[in-house]
Motif scaffolding. Sequence first.
Motif, PDB file in Angstrom:
ATOM      1  N   THR A  92     -27.946 -27.111  -2.352  1.00 42.16           N
ATOM      2  CA  THR A  92     -28.764 -27.450  -1.073  1.00 42.16           C
ATOM      3  C   THR A  92     -29.658 -28.891  -1.211  1.00 42.16           C
ATOM      4  O   THR A  92     -30.278 -29.958  -2.021  1.00 42.16           O
ATOM      5  N   TRP A  93     -29.540 -29.426   0.413  1.00 38.68           N
ATOM      6  CA  TRP A  93     -30.589 -30.792   0.835  1.00 38.68           C
ATOM      7  C   TRP A  93     -31.826 -30.487   0.254  1.00 38.68           C
ATOM      8  O   TRP A  93     -32.586 -31.641   0.455  1.00 38.68           O
ATOM      9  N   CYS A 150     -30.284 -39.160  -4.908  1.00 37.12           N
ATOM     10  CA  CYS A 150     -30.791 -38.269  -4.451  1.00 37.12           C
ATOM     11  C   CYS A 150     -30.986 -39.148  -3.260  1.00 37.12           C
ATOM     12  O   CYS A 150     -31.190 -38.356  -2.024  1.00 37.12           O
ATOM     13  N   VAL A 183     -32.240 -31.577  -3.348  1.00 37.79           N
ATOM     14  CA  VAL A 183     -31.563 -32.714  -3.088  1.00 37.79           C
ATOM     15  C   VAL A 183     -32.866 -34.049  -2.515  1.00 37.79           C
ATOM     16  O   VAL A 183     -33.523 -34.722  -3.681  1.00 37.79           O
ATOM     17  N   TYR A 207     -22.226 -32.878   2.394  1.00 35.70           N
ATOM     18  CA  TYR A 207     -22.073 -31.731   1.548  1.00 35.70           C
ATOM     19  C   TYR A 207     -22.456 -32.008  -0.286  1.00 35.70           C
ATOM     20  O   TYR A 207     -21.869 -33.243  -0.236  1.00 35.70           O
ATOM     21  N   LEU A 264     -30.028 -38.872   0.859  1.00 34.01           N
ATOM     22  CA  LEU A 264     -30.286 -38.655   1.835  1.00 34.01           C
ATOM     23  C   LEU A 264     -30.471 -39.750   2.787  1.00 34.01           C
ATOM     24  O   LEU A 264     -29.961 -39.056   4.096  1.00 34.01           O
ATOM     25  N   ARG A 280     -26.632 -39.439   3.635  1.00 30.53           N
ATOM     26  CA  ARG A 280     -27.040 -37.752   5.104  1.00 30.53           C
ATOM     27  C   ARG A 280     -26.768 -38.436   5.756  1.00 30.53           C
ATOM     28  O   ARG A 280     -26.631 -37.820   7.755  1.00 30.53           O
TER      29      ARG A 280
END
Length: 307
Positions: free
Chosen positions: A253-254, A148, A257, A166, A152, A155
């Motif tokens: 969902t973020w 995770c 995460v 996603y 991040l 992302r």
Amino acid sequence: MTPITEVEGRRLTLSNLDKVLYPATGTTKGELLHHYARTAAPLLAHLAGRPVSFLRYPDGAQGQAFFTKNPPPGTPDWVKSVEVPRSARRGEDRGRQVVVDGLASLMWAANLVVEFHTPQWLAVAPAVADRLVFDLDPGAPATVGDCCRVALWLRERLTGDGLDAYAKTSGAKGLHLLIAVAPTPSADVSAYAKKLAREAEGALPSLVVHRMRRDLRPGKVFVDHSQNSAAKTTATPYTVRARTEPTVSAPVTWDEVAACAEGGAPLRFVLDDMPGRLEAYGDLMAPLFGQGHPPLPGRPPDAGAAR
């Protein structure tokens, strides 16, 4: 007696519904089929137009599993199949693969006890990707929380290039990131994904490795970019995996995460979790569909569309 049911006007024979596929939880084949029926709408959307590869485990998660791209023996003539290049390069070693195009073919396939795997391209345009994928795989003692943290970072990096990521659980140990892109030759998508994986290793050297070598992976997250190859596939969202328990490759969902990255509950979902998640969130990966997705950096919007 073997149940026979009618789905979309097709008669289906559903066999061994009481057979236990997951001894750890007692989950039966009937429960597996029920999962695929109640997640059919989003699952079919992600399968639509893509040649499907099956990981079959007919004797359960602890039994023998085998991966096949060919239509299984006994495939009904009403199940759609398409001709695709085995190498995903036009004109080389062509074969046929199933395209799951409705509830009837979904339940026919589910009765074979399968994981669904799809490439990043549609059958009408082999080797022209409309999605980019990263498979974040933790090498023990690294955890999904470490995945995770890497997710991040990726992302944010992708956002800087105008791309939206996603996330979903792999259904195994790690995390998958999917990104919709304008149609682009798979080789170019692969090169871009490898570039970002190397950047991630440079930015997070104590946490990330971008090479597949096993001796490099303990305690780190392998950012697997190779699934962008035209010849590779990735577990489809909402597929159940052949693990000890019936875990699902579930969109997240973020916020989930980020919470996991901070030491919160690990992201792990089984088939009974999915109705509630779909009611609460809908399909978190629905933005992957449609037209007008951004090109990779440095490419004009229609660069891959002429293929």
